[in-house]
Design an enzyme around this catalytic site. Structure first.
Site, PDB file in Angstrom:
ATOM      1  CG  ASN A  11      -1.661   1.257   1.456  1.00 28.54           C
ATOM      2  OD1 ASN A  11      -1.759   2.079   0.552  1.00 28.54           O
ATOM      3  ND2 ASN A  11      -2.204   1.425   2.655  1.00 28.54           N
ATOM      4  CE  LYS A  13      -0.044   3.362   4.708  1.00 26.44           C
ATOM      5  NZ  LYS A  13      -0.018   3.492   6.162  1.00 26.44           N
ATOM      6  CG  HIS A  98      -5.765   2.250   5.201  1.00 32.64           C
ATOM      7  ND1 HIS A  98      -5.338   3.183   6.111  1.00 32.64           N
ATOM      8  CD2 HIS A  98      -4.760   1.341   5.071  1.00 32.64           C
ATOM      9  CE1 HIS A  98      -4.112   2.860   6.515  1.00 32.64           C
ATOM     10  NE2 HIS A  98      -3.738   1.739   5.899  1.00 32.64           N
ATOM     11  CD  GLU A 100      -2.748   5.740   6.719  1.00 31.36           C
ATOM     12  OE1 GLU A 100      -2.722   5.816   5.476  1.00 31.36           O
ATOM     13  OE2 GLU A 100      -1.830   5.210   7.389  1.00 31.36           O
ATOM     14  CD  GLU A 168      -3.530  -2.220   7.329  1.00 34.41           C
ATOM     15  OE1 GLU A 168      -2.410  -2.464   6.875  1.00 34.41           O
ATOM     16  OE2 GLU A 168      -4.167  -1.189   7.053  1.00 34.41           O
ATOM     17  N   GLY A 174       2.672   2.296  10.699  1.00 31.31           N
ATOM     18  CA  GLY A 174       3.673   3.350  10.549  1.00 31.31           C
ATOM     19  C   GLY A 174       4.445   3.660  11.822  1.00 31.31           C
ATOM     20  CB  SER A 212       5.124  -1.960  12.017  1.00 25.95           C
ATOM     21  OG  SER A 212       4.802  -0.594  12.273  1.00 25.95           O
TER      22      SER A 212
HETATM   23  P1  PGA Z   1       2.921   0.270   7.557  1.00 26.92           P
HETATM   24  O1  PGA Z   1       1.447   0.554   6.958  1.00 26.92           O
HETATM   25  O2  PGA Z   1       3.390  -1.032   6.974  1.00 26.92           O
HETATM   26  O3  PGA Z   1       3.749   1.448   7.089  1.00 26.92           O
HETATM   27  O4  PGA Z   1       2.785   0.207   9.023  1.00 26.92           O
HETATM   28  C1  PGA Z   1       0.514  -0.464   6.803  1.00 26.92           C
HETATM   29  C2  PGA Z   1      -0.768   0.048   6.209  1.00 26.92           C
HETATM   30  O5  PGA Z   1      -1.212   1.149   6.600  1.00 26.92           O
HETATM   31  O6  PGA Z   1      -1.380  -0.578   5.334  1.00 26.92           O
END
Ligand code: PGA
Length: 249
Positions: A11, A13, A98, A100, A168, A174, A212
């Site tokens: 992903n 983003k 997601h 976010e 998630e 992140g 992560s």
């Molecule tokens: P990350 O993000 O691997 O940077 O923690 C995962 C995600 O948001 O899909």
């Protein structure tokens, strides 16, 4: 138990220019991702790069996906992109719900549900994201929050490997702090249970872990029972890291 393929999904983003996509594709082609039975690779770049990356990625045995879609078909929705348009650009998958988007764009379970239905109508596989916040976990509500998200976000009747849920935990995204293997195992079990009754063959559906995932923890996470792959943010931007995780399958 059903033998499910492992899906390794990146992903990106809001990252990636055309030049950066080319750098990634050049690096990936040197690594020659091989087609392996039981493993599927996917990159979800920003919408601006889907059409450009779909062909080269297909040549490297990697599929392409979107990161979000509007539930409608077309019309006066300035700035939005429909599932049909994402399909038309060459995608096979689309991420919906997601955290976010839930947090920053106020997306509700009901909206995620209709986005997933729109994806299916256009032959896209929705990757439906769920996960609790740190406060919800600390209050002891992680399982009930995730159960409710699954119940309300995942439409009934998505069959086989077109049923994809990504667990998630928000606090793991992140942060460099992945959930423990034990917590991952527990929550994947909770999610599979919550899915039962939604489809005739829930055992074939995939439940990914995200938050992560890095080359150094991927093998452990992917070996957890009930983990059918990973949704990878930061570490999917570098071809070497993405393939290190994929090769941990
Ligand atoms: P990350 O993000 O691997 O940077 O923690 C995962 C995600 O948001 O899909």
């Amino acid at each position: 138990m059903a033998k499910r393929p492992k899906l390794i999904a990146g992903n990106w983003k809001m990252n990636g220019t055309r030049a950066e996509a080319k750098t990634f594709l050049d690096a990936l082609s040197k690594l020659k991702p091989e087609m392996r039975p039981g493993r599927q690779l996917l990159i979800c770049p920003p919408a601006t790069l889907i059409a450009e990356m779909a062909g080269p990625l297909a040549g490297l045995n990697v599929q392409v996906g979107g990161q979000n879609c509007h539930p409608g078909v077309n019309g006066a929705f300035t700035g939005d992109i429909s599932a049909g348009m994402i399909r038309d650009a060459g995608a096979d998958y689309v991420i919906v719900g997601h955290s976010e988007r839930r947090a920053m764009h106020g997306e509700t379970d009901q909206l995620v549900h209709v986005k997933a239905l729109a994806a299916r109508r256009h032959d896209l596989i929705p990757i439906i994201c769920v996960g609790e916040t740190l406060a919800e976990r600390e209050d002891g509500h992680a399982q009930s929050v995730v159960r409710k998200q699954v119940r309300d976000s995942v439409p009934d009747g998505i069959e086989g490997i077109a049923l994809v849920v990504a667990y998630e935990p928000v606090w793991a995204i992140g942060t460099g702090r992945a959930a423990t293997l034990e917590d991952i195992a527990t929550m994947h079990h909770v999610i599979r249970e919550a899915l039962s009754g939604k489809s005739d063959d829930v055992e074939c559906g995939l439940i990914l872990y995200g938050g992560s995932v890095k080359p150094d923890n991927a093998a452990g996470i992917l070996a957890v029972e009930g983990v059918d792959g990973a949704l990878i943010g930061g570490a999917s931007l570098a071809a070497a890291d993405f393939m290190a995780i994929a090769d941990a399958v």
